[in-house]
Scaffold this active site. Structure first.
Site, PDB file in Angstrom:
ATOM      1  N   GLN A  38       0.803  -1.225   0.000  1.00 28.04           N
ATOM      2  CA  GLN A  38       0.000   0.000   0.000  1.00 28.04           C
ATOM      3  C   GLN A  38       0.836   1.276   0.000  1.00 28.04           C
ATOM      4  OE1 GLN A  38      -2.670  -1.805   3.252  1.00 28.04           O
ATOM      5  NE2 GLN A  38      -4.087  -0.520   2.125  1.00 28.04           N
ATOM      6  N   ARG A  96       3.997  -0.002  13.053  1.00 28.03           N
ATOM      7  CA  ARG A  96       3.731  -1.332  12.492  1.00 28.03           C
ATOM      8  C   ARG A  96       3.790  -1.245  10.971  1.00 28.03           C
ATOM      9  NH1 ARG A  96      -1.798  -4.060  11.319  1.00 28.03           N
ATOM     10  NH2 ARG A  96      -1.055  -6.062  10.560  1.00 28.03           N
ATOM     11  N   HIS A 141       1.158  -9.226   4.455  1.00 31.86           N
ATOM     12  CA  HIS A 141      -0.043  -8.392   4.462  1.00 31.86           C
ATOM     13  C   HIS A 141      -0.609  -8.363   3.034  1.00 31.86           C
ATOM     14  CE1 HIS A 141      -2.130  -4.738   6.484  1.00 31.86           C
ATOM     15  NE2 HIS A 141      -2.749  -4.933   5.334  1.00 31.86           N
ATOM     16  N   GLU A 186      -4.900 -10.342   8.814  1.00 34.94           N
ATOM     17  CA  GLU A 186      -6.290 -10.578   8.435  1.00 34.94           C
ATOM     18  C   GLU A 186      -6.484 -11.761   7.485  1.00 34.94           C
ATOM     19  OE1 GLU A 186      -8.018  -6.888   7.116  1.00 34.94           O
ATOM     20  OE2 GLU A 186      -7.730  -5.942   9.060  1.00 34.94           O
ATOM     21  N   ASN A 328      -7.787  -5.993  14.655  1.00 32.08           N
ATOM     22  CA  ASN A 328      -8.068  -4.886  13.735  1.00 32.08           C
ATOM     23  C   ASN A 328      -9.577  -4.650  13.753  1.00 32.08           C
ATOM     24  OD1 ASN A 328      -5.374  -5.175  13.123  1.00 32.08           O
ATOM     25  ND2 ASN A 328      -5.684  -5.837  11.003  1.00 32.08           N
ATOM     26  N   TYR A 330     -12.818  -2.053  12.661  1.00 26.52           N
ATOM     27  CA  TYR A 330     -13.297  -0.908  11.878  1.00 26.52           C
ATOM     28  C   TYR A 330     -14.766  -0.581  12.094  1.00 26.52           C
ATOM     29  CZ  TYR A 330      -8.862  -0.740   9.440  1.00 26.52           C
ATOM     30  OH  TYR A 330      -7.536  -0.591   9.157  1.00 26.52           O
ATOM     31  N   GLU A 397      -5.030  -2.166  14.235  1.00 34.82           N
ATOM     32  CA  GLU A 397      -5.564  -1.279  13.194  1.00 34.82           C
ATOM     33  C   GLU A 397      -6.913  -0.730  13.637  1.00 34.82           C
ATOM     34  OE1 GLU A 397      -5.942  -2.677   9.136  1.00 34.82           O
ATOM     35  OE2 GLU A 397      -4.021  -3.738   9.270  1.00 34.82           O
ATOM     36  N   TRP A 441      -4.805   3.043  11.683  1.00 35.82           N
ATOM     37  CA  TRP A 441      -4.664   2.787  10.251  1.00 35.82           C
ATOM     38  C   TRP A 441      -5.090   4.061   9.545  1.00 35.82           C
ATOM     39  CZ3 TRP A 441      -2.284  -0.809   7.471  1.00 35.82           C
ATOM     40  CH2 TRP A 441      -2.396  -0.666   6.078  1.00 35.82           C
ATOM     41  N   GLU A 448      -5.553   2.011  -1.265  1.00 33.96           N
ATOM     42  CA  GLU A 448      -6.569   1.318  -0.469  1.00 33.96           C
ATOM     43  C   GLU A 448      -7.217   0.198  -1.310  1.00 33.96           C
ATOM     44  OE1 GLU A 448      -7.417   0.806   2.493  1.00 33.96           O
ATOM     45  OE2 GLU A 448      -9.448   0.069   2.267  1.00 33.96           O
ATOM     46  N   TRP A 449      -6.408  -0.778  -1.698  1.00 34.47           N
ATOM     47  CA  TRP A 449      -6.843  -1.975  -2.399  1.00 34.47           C
ATOM     48  C   TRP A 449      -7.814  -1.629  -3.542  1.00 34.47           C
ATOM     49  CZ3 TRP A 449      -2.979  -4.684  -1.026  1.00 34.47           C
ATOM     50  CH2 TRP A 449      -2.526  -4.674   0.282  1.00 34.47           C
TER      51      TRP A 449
HETATM   52  C1  BGC Z   1      -6.372  -3.898   6.077  1.00 31.81           C
HETATM   53  C2  BGC Z   1      -5.717  -2.679   5.469  1.00 31.81           C
HETATM   54  C3  BGC Z   1      -6.780  -1.803   4.833  1.00 31.81           C
HETATM   55  C4  BGC Z   1      -7.737  -1.356   5.915  1.00 31.81           C
HETATM   56  C5  BGC Z   1      -8.834  -0.411   5.466  1.00 31.81           C
HETATM   57  C6  BGC Z   1      -7.670  -3.610   6.787  1.00 31.81           C
HETATM   58  O1  BGC Z   1      -8.561  -4.616   6.474  1.00 31.81           O
HETATM   59  O2  BGC Z   1      -5.470  -4.576   6.899  1.00 31.81           O
HETATM   60  O3  BGC Z   1      -4.763  -3.106   4.556  1.00 31.81           O
HETATM   61  O4  BGC Z   1      -6.246  -0.739   4.136  1.00 31.81           O
HETATM   62  O5  BGC Z   1      -8.363  -2.488   6.452  1.00 31.81           O
HETATM   63  O6  BGC Z   1      -9.661  -1.016   4.528  1.00 31.81           O
END
Ligand code: BGC
Length: 494
Positions: A38, A96, A141, A186, A328, A330, A397, A441, A448-449
């Site tokens: 990334q 990290r 990763h 993940e 992690n 979100y 994260e 994060w 971002e993928w």
């Molecule tokens: C991943 C990151 C990603 C982030 C936000 C996580 O699932 O480890 O690589 O950028 O989420 O989508």
């Protein structure tokens, strides 16, 4: 400062204790996280071999926003000194980052070692330590060496062996200085999006089998790396090894529906517990996964369950292979029970749970999936404490994206961070969860993928239109630095 947050952001069981008055524990790890693909760029520089993400982004198709790639990204491969300035400006205690497997071992095996890759990571690790910053290093990763993918990738046990050899190489090469290791980032995302739905590299669409098989091998790979560390390096290096597991928090859609309660449990069962039960508890998959997948497979005419089985010996090897819990987090979902039609094999059908986002929850402007629910983190932390024997937890994260163009004054986003940090304090002081660190994060806006550069998670803005790729702090970076310097949340007037 932004106006008062919507009510839904505060914990339902909020009490009079004011987290703004509490300090974080002494020695709390304050970090930010990144991943090689990334940020690094230099996709074929100095002998680096291709990874699955190089292949995935170079193939024509509309799988990535505007067909963007990580070929250059933040160019951290050449601009490490600029990243270090950001780290120092924040006052991070920990950083990290991940190693690019194919930068170190171009074909994924230890048959050929790319010294330039070793030099790059040596330089990073040495300068972090020289600046009093502790490195936390992720071995993998999402960017598998393409040559391993060509031989089956995570669907093949050959990758388990290759990973163990790679891990040993990294422990031997960097372990005198790196004491915090994450084997795999993940595995759920790799399995579900890489080998089941095919929306991330390597883009394999094998619904109902791909995720289970690849996850099976990743769990074995993690366990062998942990054992290698334990046997060969722990005594000399004294470090810790874990695996980064992601999970939503899940709430029943109808609080009075027992079926929705069970479905909410399955939502976590088929994500976090899928990996945490074998690794932290008993070497085997959660009972609910085994029974659901087996029953569904039978109805679909399979002769055995689509979920592979571990042998008794493998169970003994997998059990207890993490020295701390790396989480992690979100978002949170509301979950409805959903009876499956059984027609098509898939992990989603097996789970029999429908995800719903509460419309009252704010959503991060850069990611439609990211409903902002800080209190969900507290619930998840408590769940991990109760389910996994009160482990030491690092939140490796957490973050909130902005859409592009992203304003440098991101007050609303900082408000989300502040509320999240309050929930962590509640988890520590009210629920007695052993949270030892928090990593945002991400350090920088980055690739971002599948969203490419349109979704900006950085504490530092990166101007991808400018060849110098300048890093400029968002307001969140300045506020985060104040929290770190004081080891506590600061009121806006302080
Ligand atoms: C991943 C990151 C990603 C982030 C936000 C996580 O699932 O480890 O690589 O950028 O989420 O989508």
């Amino acid at each position: 400062m932004a106006s008062a947050p919507p009510v839904a952001l505060t914990s339902p069981d909020y009490c009079n204790w004011n987290p703004e008055d509490a300090s974080f524990p002494e020695q709390f790890a304050w970090g930010a996280s990144t991943a090689a693909y990334q940020i690094e760029g230099g996709w074929n520089a100095d002998g680096k071999g291709p990874s699955t993400w190089d292949t995935f982004t170079h193939q024509a198709g509309d799988r990535v926003f505007e067909n963007q790639t990580g070929d250059v990204a933040c160019s951290s491969y050449t601009l490490w000194e600029e990243d270090l300035k950001c780290i120092k400006q924040l006052g991070l205690t920990h950083y990290r980052f991940s190693l690019s497997w194919s930068r170190l071992l171009p074909d994924g095996t230890t048959g050929f070692i790319n010294q330039k890759g070793v030099d790059y990571y040596d330089k990073m690790i040495d300068s972090l330590l020289a600046n009093g910053v502790t490195p936390m290093v992720t071995l993998y990763h999402f960017d598998l060496p393409q040559s391993l993918e060509d031989r089956g990738g995570w669907r093949s046990s050959a990758t388990v062996e290759a990973f163990e050899a790679y891990a040993q190489f990294c422990f031997r090469t960097f372990g005198d200085r790196v004491k915090l290791w994450i084997t795999i980032n993940e595995p759920y995302v790799v399995a579900e999006l890489g080998y089941e739905k095919g929306t991330m590299a390597p883009g394999v669409k094998a619904p109902g089998t791909g995720a289970y098989l690849s996850a099976h091998n990743m769990i074995k790979a993690h366990a062998s790396a942990w054992h290698a560390y334990d046997k060969l390096f722990r005594k000399q290096h004294g470090g810790l090894v874990s695996i980064a597991l992601n999970s939503d928090w899940a709430e029943p859609f109808h609080p009075n529906s027992p079926a929705d309660h069970e479905a909410a449990k399955r939502h976590i069962g088929f994500c976090l517990d899928w990996f945490a039960t074998p690794i932290f508890l008993n070497g085997d998959y959660p009972a609910i996964m085994k029974s659901k997948i087996s029953a569904m497979s039978k109805k679909q005419g399979y002769s055995s369950s689509r979920l592979p089985e571990f042998t008794e010996e493998e169970k003994m090897t997998i059990k207890g292979t993490a020295d701390f819990f790396s989480l992690n987090y979100y978002t949170t979902r509301k979950i409805k029970n959903q009876d499956s039609s059984c027609s098509q094999p898939s992990t989603t059908e097996d789970k029999e749970a429908e995800e719903v986002t509460d419309p009252s929850w704010p959503v991060a402007t850069g990611s439609s999936w990211l409903a902002v629910v800080p209190w969900g983190l507290r619930h998840l932390l408590k769940y991990i404490k109760d389910t996994y024997n009160h482990p030491i937890i690092y939140i490796t994260e957490n973050g909130f994206s902005q859409s592009d163009p992203a304003p440098l004054d991101d007050s609303q986003r900082w408000e989300y961070f502040r509320l999240t940090l309050q929930e962590i304090l509640k988890a520590i002081y009210i629920d007695s969860v052993q949270v030892r660190g928090y990593f945002v994060w991400s350090l920088l806006d980055n690739f971002e993928w599948s969203c490419g550069y349109s979704s900006r998670f950085g504490l530092f803005h990166v101007d991808f239109e400018n060849a110098a790729l300048p890093r400029v702090p968002y307001r969140s970076a300045i506020e985060y630095a104040r929290v770190i310097a004081n080891n506590k949340l600061m009121n806006s007037h302080e």
